[in-house]
Design an enzyme around this catalytic site. Sequence first.
Site, PDB file in Angstrom:
ATOM      1  CG  ASN A  33      43.505  28.701  56.837  1.00 23.71           C
ATOM      2  OD1 ASN A  33      44.309  28.381  57.707  1.00 23.71           O
ATOM      3  ND2 ASN A  33      42.394  29.377  57.106  1.00 23.71           N
ATOM      4  NE  ARG A  34      39.207  25.175  60.832  1.00 28.62           N
ATOM      5  CZ  ARG A  34      39.125  25.173  62.153  1.00 28.62           C
ATOM      6  NH1 ARG A  34      38.838  24.056  62.787  1.00 28.62           N
ATOM      7  NH2 ARG A  34      39.365  26.274  62.866  1.00 28.62           N
ATOM      8  CB  VAL A  75      46.799  23.830  62.902  1.00 29.51           C
ATOM      9  CG1 VAL A  75      46.653  23.831  61.388  1.00 29.51           C
ATOM     10  CG2 VAL A  75      47.304  22.479  63.393  1.00 29.51           C
ATOM     11  CB  SER A 129      61.440  30.884  69.691  1.00 28.95           C
ATOM     12  OG  SER A 129      61.326  32.010  70.541  1.00 28.95           O
ATOM     13  N   GLY A 131      57.932  34.822  67.777  1.00 26.61           N
ATOM     14  CA  GLY A 131      56.639  35.463  67.564  1.00 26.61           C
ATOM     15  C   GLY A 131      56.420  35.795  66.098  1.00 26.61           C
ATOM     16  CE  LYS A 185      59.183  28.397  71.354  1.00 25.95           C
ATOM     17  NZ  LYS A 185      57.810  28.567  71.077  1.00 25.95           N
ATOM     18  CG  HIS A 188      63.165  29.293  73.892  1.00 28.01           C
ATOM     19  ND1 HIS A 188      61.956  29.968  73.927  1.00 28.01           N
ATOM     20  CD2 HIS A 188      64.048  30.151  73.345  1.00 28.01           C
ATOM     21  CE1 HIS A 188      62.121  31.174  73.428  1.00 28.01           C
ATOM     22  NE2 HIS A 188      63.377  31.318  73.066  1.00 28.01           N
ATOM     23  CG  ASN A 189      58.320  28.906  75.111  1.00 30.84           C
ATOM     24  OD1 ASN A 189      59.244  29.108  74.319  1.00 30.84           O
ATOM     25  ND2 ASN A 189      57.068  28.944  74.736  1.00 30.84           N
ATOM     26  CD  GLU A 192      59.377  33.554  76.074  1.00 33.56           C
ATOM     27  OE1 GLU A 192      59.871  32.949  75.104  1.00 33.56           O
ATOM     28  OE2 GLU A 192      58.167  33.852  76.125  1.00 33.56           O
TER      29      GLU A 192
END
Length: 470
Positions: A33-34, A75, A129, A131, A185, A188-189, A192
């Site tokens: 991780n940065r 990211v 997908s 969350g 995706k 899909h959203n 949604e």
Amino acid sequence: MAKASIGVVGLGVMGRNLVLNIERNGFHVAVYNRTQSKMQAFLQGEAAGKHITGSDSYPALMAQLEKPRCVLLMVTAGSAVDAGIEEIKPFLEPGDILIDGGNSYFMDTERRSLALTAEGLHFVGMGVSGGEEGALWGPSIMPGGTPEAWQALAPILRKIAAKAEEDGEPCVTHIGPRGAGHYVKTVHNGIEYADMQLIAEIYDLLSRGAGLPAAELAGIFDEWNRGELRSYLIEITAKILRRTDEITGKPLVEMVLDEAQQKGTGKWTSQNAFDIGAPIPTINAAVESRILSSLKAERVAASRVLRGPSPRFTGDRAALVEAARAALYASKILSYAQGMSLLRIASAEYDYHLDLAEIARIWRAGCIIRAGLLGDITAAYRRNPALSNLLLDDAFRQAVESRQAALRHVLQTAIGLGIPALALGSALAYYDAYRSERLPANLTQAQRDFFGAHTYRRVDQEGIFHTDWE
Ligand SMILES: NC(=O)c1ccc[n+]([C@@H]2O[C@H](COP(=O)([O-])OP(=O)(O)OC[C@H]3O[C@@H](n4cnc5c(N)ncnc54)[C@H](OP(=O)(O)O)[C@@H]3O)[C@@H](O)[C@H]2O)c1
């Protein structure tokens, strides 16, 4: 020490949970991780005692990985992905696999994919997908890219993906080349957004119109969740409606400001559908409804001067609730018909070779739109993979036909009460337009020819015609 199966860059909400999911399923994960302090906190906290090892640089991360090396970027979408790719690339070798698991714009994935493929690398644009919870316990995963990259990643992805209740199958499949995963995706959203807006409009009609209190509505949604509407979004709606605000004692949902936000994937779906000429009015209505909701100050001012009918319903409430249930199911089918049809058109446009049965299959669990309906959609496309529109499948045709009276009744009620129903109305209009042999586009063409000499075709002869209409 044995090498790690995969490296994960980016330990935000999604990255951390995916790492824990991959490790729980038996894989050693190397992470970077940065902001190193966040990585250390993770290694000493949730990751302590697990097969998760940190790295303080990209070379150190690469040195930990089995070959061919698989690196998952988790990211923020946009320039951070380009920056990450540029920083990692010097340490990759031909055959290595770089995966972008964020919500990237599919055209960015197309561009990155072409550039990296030219350098002998595999680039996988992967939609995820579900969350935070999904990432940890099993998301629906939509990877695009080369078949070779899919072969290499499949053992991990099949393990970490959600498993469908019906058959235990993992909710992941190779979607198609290049940007296909991120494209699917995005759609899909979009679907949604439409699902959420249809539910919101039904809630508005029953709550503001019929005056049903939130607690009673919670029970209604619970009951609906046991029938044909069974889905994650109906389930959480019942839970939301039941929740009481600790400060005021009122239903918490009534204390939430009515301005819907968006991060852009719904808008991308609409924009792309305009680009490729696919009608998705219900998704568009959902995007527009969020935009309308965001004009709160203007709406408050307008509410004081613009008059309409009283939103108080005086008819048979129980009958309206039953009609609302059927209308919601019919409009949901009509919205999915639009979304699946968009995928079919995009598949031809971008040469994605999308398998719509497989896509519906992997949306059955893990993702936000998971619903009983998706099993039926899978079956419809398995019966006929060339189905041009879901509404032409016998089962879905009958499902909408038998509920259209309810949908019309619900809309007439909403219109009579002055309660907006953009998405419900667009779903029915889509049905009525799609089943119309003749639409008023003849007049539109005549007008275009009148003012712009754009010409028209006739119904009775071949050729291009122009008339001096005056
Ligand atoms: N949250 C969700 O429910 C959800 C669901 C599906 C998909 N997604 C997508 O998944 C991706 C990650 O989301 P998230 O919710 O995990 O985000 P997040 O919690 O905000 O974490 C962002 C991560 O990106 C890193 N990052 C940002 N800019 C960077 C840069 N220029 N160079 C290197 N690293 C950088 C951050 O590192 P630092 O710690 O150093 O800042 C952090 O590790 C996004 O594309 C998001 O749209 C999210």
